[in-house]
Design an enzyme around this catalytic site. Sequence first.
Site, mmCIF file in Angstrom:
data_model
loop_
_atom_site.group_PDB
_atom_site.id
_atom_site.type_symbol
_atom_site.label_atom_id
_atom_site.label_comp_id
_atom_site.label_asym_id
_atom_site.label_seq_id
_atom_site.Cartn_x
_atom_site.Cartn_y
_atom_site.Cartn_z
ATOM 1 N N ARG A 223 0.858 -1.183 0.000
ATOM 2 C CA ARG A 223 0.000 0.000 0.000
ATOM 3 C C ARG A 223 0.893 1.231 0.000
ATOM 4 O O ARG A 223 2.006 1.205 0.555
ATOM 5 C CB ARG A 223 -0.877 0.003 1.252
ATOM 6 C CG ARG A 223 -2.013 -1.000 1.215
ATOM 7 C CD ARG A 223 -3.111 -0.607 0.233
ATOM 8 N NE ARG A 223 -4.260 -1.477 0.296
ATOM 9 C CZ ARG A 223 -4.574 -2.410 -0.611
ATOM 10 N NH1 ARG A 223 -3.791 -2.603 -1.652
ATOM 11 N NH2 ARG A 223 -5.661 -3.131 -0.491
ATOM 12 N N HIS A 271 -1.780 1.329 -9.604
ATOM 13 C CA HIS A 271 -2.437 0.287 -8.793
ATOM 14 C C HIS A 271 -3.079 -0.781 -9.700
ATOM 15 O O HIS A 271 -4.271 -1.080 -9.586
ATOM 16 C CB HIS A 271 -3.484 0.925 -7.864
ATOM 17 C CG HIS A 271 -3.770 0.106 -6.622
ATOM 18 N ND1 HIS A 271 -3.933 0.654 -5.378
ATOM 19 C CD2 HIS A 271 -3.917 -1.226 -6.443
ATOM 20 C CE1 HIS A 271 -4.178 -0.294 -4.487
ATOM 21 N NE2 HIS A 271 -4.172 -1.457 -5.118
HETATM 22 C C1 GLV Z 1 -5.677 -4.459 -4.202
HETATM 23 O O1 GLV Z 1 -4.901 -3.603 -3.916
HETATM 24 C C2 GLV Z 1 -6.098 -5.511 -3.297
HETATM 25 O O2 GLV Z 1 -5.875 -5.377 -2.076
HETATM 26 O O3 GLV Z 1 -6.670 -6.498 -3.771
#
Ligand code: GLV
Length: 308
Positions: A223, A271
């Site tokens: 993250r 992401h």
């Molecule tokens: C994406 O970031 C997830 O946690 O699946």
Amino acid sequence: MALLYKADPQRGERWRQLFAAHAPDIEFRQWPDIGDPADIHYLAAWQAPDDLATLLPNLKALLAISAGVDQLNLATLPAHLPVARMLDPGITQGMCEYATWAVLSLHRDMLRYRAQQQAGVWEDHALVPASQRRVGVMGLGQQGQAIVNALQPFGFALSGWARSAHDLPGVACFAGDGQLPAFLAQCDILICLLPLTEHTRGILDRRLFAQLPRGAGLINMGRGAHLNEADLLDALASGQLGGAVLDVLAEEPAAADHPFWQHPGIVLTPHIAAMTQPDSAFAVLLDNIRRHQRGERLNGQIDRSDGY
Ligand code: GLV
């Protein structure tokens, strides 16, 4: 009895088809069309509304649609509500592909060659054999273990670190705060796959970078909040870090003037390392609903006190 889906609307249609075809006893509803809230027993969500307890009075389980659950505000959820992470093989596959690409990019100096190409420079640099490149993974859960397996064939010297002890063939395993310095000291490429918790927030900071071998590469697939962004810029400027591949940022999307966009030492992706795939995730989700109906523990059920 109904399931409420509150995640990517585009993929919602596919989820609806899968439920209709394979679980017609469960009515599929998509946020914000919740209908009679009293019918809703299951919530499949990326983020949950803060007033969940009053909004869905008969909710029996929260099934996250993601591998990480830090984006759910666990403190606002009723204490008795089981919460499960999504252990989708499609997510794991995506994470393995991204990690392999990122490790090979750093290993084969692709940031430098990309800059050389843009500058019209034809120049080679020494090639480090994979056996002399030490790749370490922080976080040895489902994703971390799959990634070390995916990296095995290249012949890297592999290691892993986690809060608890692990025993993985072909991987030097380190555990706990006590062994973190020894782990870091031998990571030429470090991959962060940790869950975001109060213990791991900001863990990728100057103190940690200083313990890596000089010129190490960093890959953050956890993250954004794991990373201290200012410390990364300093570490790249000083040469303590040689490059970084980042799929996550503390604030997504990145602001137009974010220094990472144009940084020659950073590859930034929005992401996308993995995305929950309805076709593979459906079976996992349905299995969890059936487990719950049988009174069993959910797969990927999180420990509410640990936060993952
Ligand atoms: C994406 O970031 C997830 O946690 O699946």
